[in-house]
Design an enzyme around this catalytic site. Structure first.
Site, mmCIF file in Angstrom:
data_model
loop_
_atom_site.group_PDB
_atom_site.id
_atom_site.type_symbol
_atom_site.label_atom_id
_atom_site.label_comp_id
_atom_site.label_asym_id
_atom_site.label_seq_id
_atom_site.Cartn_x
_atom_site.Cartn_y
_atom_site.Cartn_z
ATOM 1 N N ASP A 10 0.764 -1.312 0.145
ATOM 2 C CA ASP A 10 -0.097 -0.189 0.023
ATOM 3 C C ASP A 10 0.812 1.276 -0.105
ATOM 4 O OD1 ASP A 10 -2.300 -1.294 -0.041
ATOM 5 O OD2 ASP A 10 -2.744 -1.060 1.848
ATOM 6 N N ASP A 61 -4.500 -1.582 -2.133
ATOM 7 C CA ASP A 61 -5.642 -1.189 -1.760
ATOM 8 C C ASP A 61 -6.564 -0.835 -3.139
ATOM 9 O OD1 ASP A 61 -7.222 -1.585 0.701
ATOM 10 O OD2 ASP A 61 -7.068 0.372 1.294
ATOM 11 N N HIS A 63 -10.541 0.160 -4.104
ATOM 12 C CA HIS A 63 -12.093 -0.010 -3.479
ATOM 13 C C HIS A 63 -12.893 0.550 -4.888
ATOM 14 C CE1 HIS A 63 -10.385 -1.304 0.505
ATOM 15 N NE2 HIS A 63 -9.992 -0.171 0.678
ATOM 16 N N SER A 69 -15.749 -0.241 3.947
ATOM 17 C CA SER A 69 -14.861 0.218 5.205
ATOM 18 C C SER A 69 -15.050 1.847 5.191
ATOM 19 C CB SER A 69 -13.382 -0.131 4.823
ATOM 20 O OG SER A 69 -12.936 0.614 3.617
ATOM 21 N N HIS A 80 -10.887 6.024 0.582
ATOM 22 C CA HIS A 80 -9.556 6.095 0.177
ATOM 23 C C HIS A 80 -9.422 5.114 -0.851
ATOM 24 C CE1 HIS A 80 -9.721 2.737 3.353
ATOM 25 N NE2 HIS A 80 -8.834 2.210 2.444
ATOM 26 N N LYS A 106 -6.497 -5.228 -3.479
ATOM 27 C CA LYS A 106 -7.536 -6.056 -2.446
ATOM 28 C C LYS A 106 -8.379 -5.104 -2.038
ATOM 29 C CE LYS A 106 -4.059 -4.035 0.951
ATOM 30 N NZ LYS A 106 -4.898 -3.145 1.479
ATOM 31 N N GLU A 113 -13.668 -6.179 4.001
ATOM 32 C CA GLU A 113 -12.590 -5.550 4.298
ATOM 33 C C GLU A 113 -11.604 -6.377 4.091
ATOM 34 O OE1 GLU A 113 -10.837 -3.016 4.168
ATOM 35 O OE2 GLU A 113 -11.016 -1.864 6.042
ATOM 36 N N ALA A 146 -0.122 0.264 6.147
ATOM 37 C CA ALA A 146 0.409 0.835 7.419
ATOM 38 C C ALA A 146 0.751 -0.194 8.420
ATOM 39 C CB ALA A 146 -0.739 1.615 7.930
ATOM 40 N N CYS A 150 -2.324 -3.450 7.101
ATOM 41 C CA CYS A 150 -2.003 -4.217 6.073
ATOM 42 C C CYS A 150 -0.696 -4.752 6.245
ATOM 43 C CB CYS A 150 -2.261 -3.474 4.943
ATOM 44 S SG CYS A 150 -4.133 -2.897 4.670
HETATM 45 ZN ZN LIG Z 1 -8.765 0.139 2.413
#
Ligand SMILES: [Zn+2]
Length: 195
Positions: A10, A61, A63, A69, A80, A106, A113, A146, A150
């Site tokens: 990420d 990430d 989405h 989330s 995000h 992901k 999530e 982070a 993750c």
């Molecule tokens: Zn996320």
């Protein structure tokens, strides 16, 4: 170290300077890049393509705009890494090292999530675990963002899957400083090495 791969978690704009900018993100980015550049400098200088001596895999990430989330859906986070936005892009300094077939996306299902890179898939539908095993990797370095979420979930899944896991401790960013310190101590107790 032989049979080595690096997993970058990420390192995306929203976690660096966007809607979920994490603490020490600039340092994590700078140190990760330095680490990768030191390795790539060992390759043939006449070779025009950027290549490291070990594979670099990117967890991303990614989405849909209505992801569970996000606050609007009752989740814990601001929006995000929405697909096809700048915030979901790999930082430009690392992007040259990212091959599309080694990117694992992901959080694509609006209802799920997913903190671990193990839950992501590359465009060919392969998981991180599958690809690492196909490459006969034994030792996995992990850096990214982070630490408490993750990075930790990815590192723990790697360990459970039988890899030797090394977290690059100067190449991490985090949501909360205390959470970062606790997560590192707990990961170390579980058998993840901090280097
Ligand atoms: Zn996320």
């Amino acid at each position: 170290m032989k049979d080595l791969a690096l997993v970058v978690v990420d390192m995306l704009y929203d976690f660096i300077d966007g809607s979920m900018a994490c603490q020490e993100a600039d340092k994590a980015l700078r140190n990760s890049l330095k680490y990768i550049e030191e390795e790539t400098s060992l390759t043939d200088p006449d070779d025009s393509g950027i290549r490291s001596i070990f594979p670099i895999l990117f967890v991303r990430d990614s989405h849909p705009a209505n992801h569970c989330s996000f606050h609007e859906q009752g989740g814990p986070w601001p929006p995000h890494c929405v697909q096809d936005t700048h915030g979901a892009d790999i930082h430009e300094t690392l992007a040259p090292y990212a091959a599309e077939d080694l990117c694992f996306y992901k959080g694509q299902n609006p209802a799920l999530e997913q903190y671990s890179g193990f839950e992501g898939l590359n465009p060919a539908g392969q998981s991180l675990s599958e690809v690492l095993h196909l490459m006969e990797v034994k030792n996995v370095l992990v850096c990214g963002i982070a630490t408490e979420y993750c990075v930790r979930n990815t590192a723990e899944d790697l360990l459970k899957d039988g890899f030797h896991v090394y977290v690059l401790k100067d190449c991490l960013a985090y949501v909360d400083a205390e959470g970062h310190t606790t997560a590192l101590a707990e990961m170390e107790q579980e058998g993840i090495r901090l280097i």
